[in-house]
Scaffold this active site. Structure first.
Site, PDB file in Angstrom:
ATOM      1  N   ASP A  18      10.294   5.426  -9.924  1.00 50.51           N
ATOM      2  CA  ASP A  18      10.360   5.804 -10.963  1.00 50.51           C
ATOM      3  C   ASP A  18      10.363   7.291 -11.785  1.00 50.51           C
ATOM      4  O   ASP A  18      10.486   7.424 -12.907  1.00 50.51           O
ATOM      5  CB  ASP A  18       8.270   6.159 -11.376  1.00 50.51           C
ATOM      6  CG  ASP A  18       7.808   4.420 -11.352  1.00 50.51           C
ATOM      7  OD1 ASP A  18       8.580   3.453 -11.713  1.00 50.51           O
ATOM      8  OD2 ASP A  18       6.983   4.509 -11.383  1.00 50.51           O
ATOM      9  N   SER A  42       1.343  -1.357   0.504  1.00 53.93           N
ATOM     10  CA  SER A  42       0.544   0.314   0.104  1.00 53.93           C
ATOM     11  C   SER A  42       0.969   1.088  -0.262  1.00 53.93           C
ATOM     12  O   SER A  42       1.374   1.264  -1.018  1.00 53.93           O
ATOM     13  CB  SER A  42      -1.187  -0.328   1.157  1.00 53.93           C
ATOM     14  OG  SER A  42      -2.088   1.236   1.190  1.00 53.93           O
ATOM     15  N   LYS A  46      -0.668  -4.189  -3.559  1.00 53.36           N
ATOM     16  CA  LYS A  46      -1.721  -3.265  -2.955  1.00 53.36           C
ATOM     17  C   LYS A  46      -2.335  -2.604  -3.885  1.00 53.36           C
ATOM     18  O   LYS A  46      -1.680  -1.013  -3.687  1.00 53.36           O
ATOM     19  CB  LYS A  46      -1.820  -3.481  -1.818  1.00 53.36           C
ATOM     20  CG  LYS A  46      -3.400  -2.729  -1.440  1.00 53.36           C
ATOM     21  CD  LYS A  46      -3.916  -2.764  -0.245  1.00 53.36           C
ATOM     22  CE  LYS A  46      -4.935  -1.727   0.550  1.00 53.36           C
ATOM     23  NZ  LYS A  46      -5.065  -0.969  -0.444  1.00 53.36           N
TER      24      LYS A  46
END
Length: 534
Positions: A313, A302, A327
């Site tokens: 990224d 999460s 998740k």
């Protein structure tokens, strides 16, 4: 070998991965108790009431109506996805308390020894410490009610000890080192439960922060730790998110904001009934220039994955460890009139490159968790499902590196579980609570004496030693518990066993800091992290 604390370990996967309470509340229409019909929602809605009436009037055994109805609510939501959920009033209170980072009580961690309630740790600067309680004390009565020798549940004991701030708890205790009972009055207060489990310098340039969850106080705690480490000369931050099951989306975004340069995409969310919402970093973060390394594992979920995905990224740092849980669903909390709530998945979140890292759940909630547990139980290797790519769609970081979605964040450097037969005996001493129980016995008999000789954790960590006779007594305790002594393992891991025993004693008598200061140098995954991030 996992570096985990063993006083209280409760691993409930559904609770652990509920995750991402976004802080937006709405009230649904009021409903009649036990009126579970959906009205005009569909042509077959009458069946719910018909089934309820049949069960209520004809079922073979007596049933608790409230319990059954709540199970029906939960079952309906569980068919949607693994993280939409119904929470009773009591369950919601626990979840809310965990996210708020505080509760009202006397400020101890309890330890249950058979039918005896014990003080496992006294929280620093809390009401119990001010009243003179010590780790190792046995609690006999709370406000006149006997709690020793009556097989009382842990939840019941906790409910007796907790209470409103400024209320008084009258505790009768037995201190073994004195051999007599005493009565103690404790004025309850607000007790903080920090989500920054530990922070400190590993070397002259490397700072370390371990986060256990993402709650209402996490961002403030993180910033305080970050500033303190920078003041000590930190140039490289190691952010440890292992076993962090998530929490508040806003806390994850705020932490990323301090680590990324301005105007970088952190995460975006969108759903069938929610348009795309982007979260960007702002200029002026606390640590936008130094090196960042994030450690994750299969229990990182999460909000942990939001942080790891944003760092990866944006090519801001290195992700080390094992593939995260996966998740990628966001829940919104809808309050119900009886103080229960629905946690309904309203959106998916996506990392800056466009990845949705939610693991597949098309086979249902039970299979979703069973499949995960099955693979966790296996001996990990490079062919494990933890490292397989379920989504072949290519995504790219800001510098063009190839990354994939389809279930969790794949680390830039994978730390495999290493098999070592010699560590089995040591792990049994930990997992069967032999070391923890032995440490507690030492604290029970000599805790006050140790604290007089070593008045703070720094002096304890530096100067306290475990004797050879104590080590032999520990091994004898393991013998009596049916753990076959392994001389090869003891010879190979004697120092680790001794340090673990010392760390458990330090944790009970002082704070978490003593525990982590002693054990981090022996954490093999942290060692590998530091080696690959040089």
């Amino acid at each position: 070998m996992a570096m985990k604390k063993t006083t209280t370990i409760i691993l409930i996967f559904v609770s652990m991965f509920v995750g991402c309470l976004v802080g937006t509340f709405a009230t649904l229409k009021a409903y009649k108790q036990h009126d579970i019909a959906i009205g005009s929602a569909g042509p077959n809605s009458y069946k719910l009431n018909a089934i309820w009436n049949l069960v209520n009037s004809r079922y073979v055994d007596p049933i608790e109506g409230d319990t059954l109805v709540e199970r029906i609510y939960a079952s309906i939501l569980s068919t949607l996805d693994p993280h939409s959920n119904y929470l009773s009033g009591a369950a919601l209170a626990k979840e809310t308390e965990a996210l708020q980072g505080h509760f009202e009580g006397i400020g101890i961690v309890i330890k249950m020894l058979h039918d005896t309630v014990c003080v496992g740790q006294v929280i620093a600067d809390g009401p119990s410490e001010r009243a003179g309680l010590l780790a190792g004390d046995r609690i006999l009565k709370v406000d006149g009610r006997k709690v020793a020798g009556v097989s009382m549940s842990t939840d019941t004991v906790i409910s007796l000890l907790r209470g409103p701030r400024k209320s008084t708890a009258n505790i009768e205790i037995l201190r073994l080192s004195e051999g007599k009972t005493r009565n103690v009055k404790i004025v309850r207060d607000v007790i903080s439960t920090p989500s920054v489990t530990y922070s400190g310098m590993i070397d002259t340039k490397t700072g370390y922060i371990r986060l256990s969850r993402f709650g209402a106080t996490t961002y403030e705690e993180f910033c305080q730790s970050l500033k303190a480490l920078k003041d000590k000369g930190m140039q490289h931050l190691v952010l440890d998110l292992r076993a962090n099951g998530g929490g508040m989306l806003s806390a994850a975004i705020d932490i990323c904001d301090e680590l990324l340069p301005g105007r970088e995409l952190i995460v975006y969310t969108k759903g069938a009934h929610q348009k795309r919402e982007n979260a960007y970093s702002k200029p002026g973060g606390l640590f936008c220039q130094g090196k960042v390394t994030v450690i994750i594992d299969e229990f990182s979920a999460s909000a942990s994955e939001i942080v790891a995905g944003a760092i990866q990224d944006n090519d801001r740092g290195t992700i080390v460890g094992r593939r995260s849980f996966g998740k990628g669903l966001v829940q919104q909390q809808f309050s119900l009139p009886d103080n229960s709530a629905v946690l309904l998945t309203i959106a998916r979140y996506y990392t800056p490159s466009g990845r949705c890292i939610q693991r597949p759940y098309d086979k249902g909630t039970d299979e979703y968790y069973a499949d995960f547990l099955k693979h966790v139980a296996e001996e990990y290797n490079s062919d494990s499902i933890l490292y397989q790519i379920n989504d072949s769609t290519p995504y790219h970081t800001t510098k063009g590196r190839l990354v994939y979605g389809g279930g969790g964040i794949m680390p830039d450097h994978i730390i495999h579980i290493k098999s070592d037969p010699k560590v089995i005996y040591y792990n049994k001493l930990i997992n069967k609570s032999i070391i923890n129980d032995f440490a507690f016995n030492i604290v029970s008999l000599k805790g006050s004496e140790i604290k007089k000789m070593y008045p703070n954790e720094e002096i304890f960590v530096k100067n306290f030693n475990i004797s050879d006779s104590q080590m032999e007594a520990l091994f004898l305790a393991a013998d009596k518990a049916g753990i076959t002594r392994d001389k090869t393992s003891i010879d190979s891991y004697r120092q680790e066993i001794k340090t673990r025993l010392k760390a458990e004693i330090g944790d009970m008598l002082y704070t978490n800091n003593a525990f982590y200061k002693l054990l981090l140098p022996y954490d093999p995954e942290l060692k590998e992290t530091l080696e690959v991030s040089k």
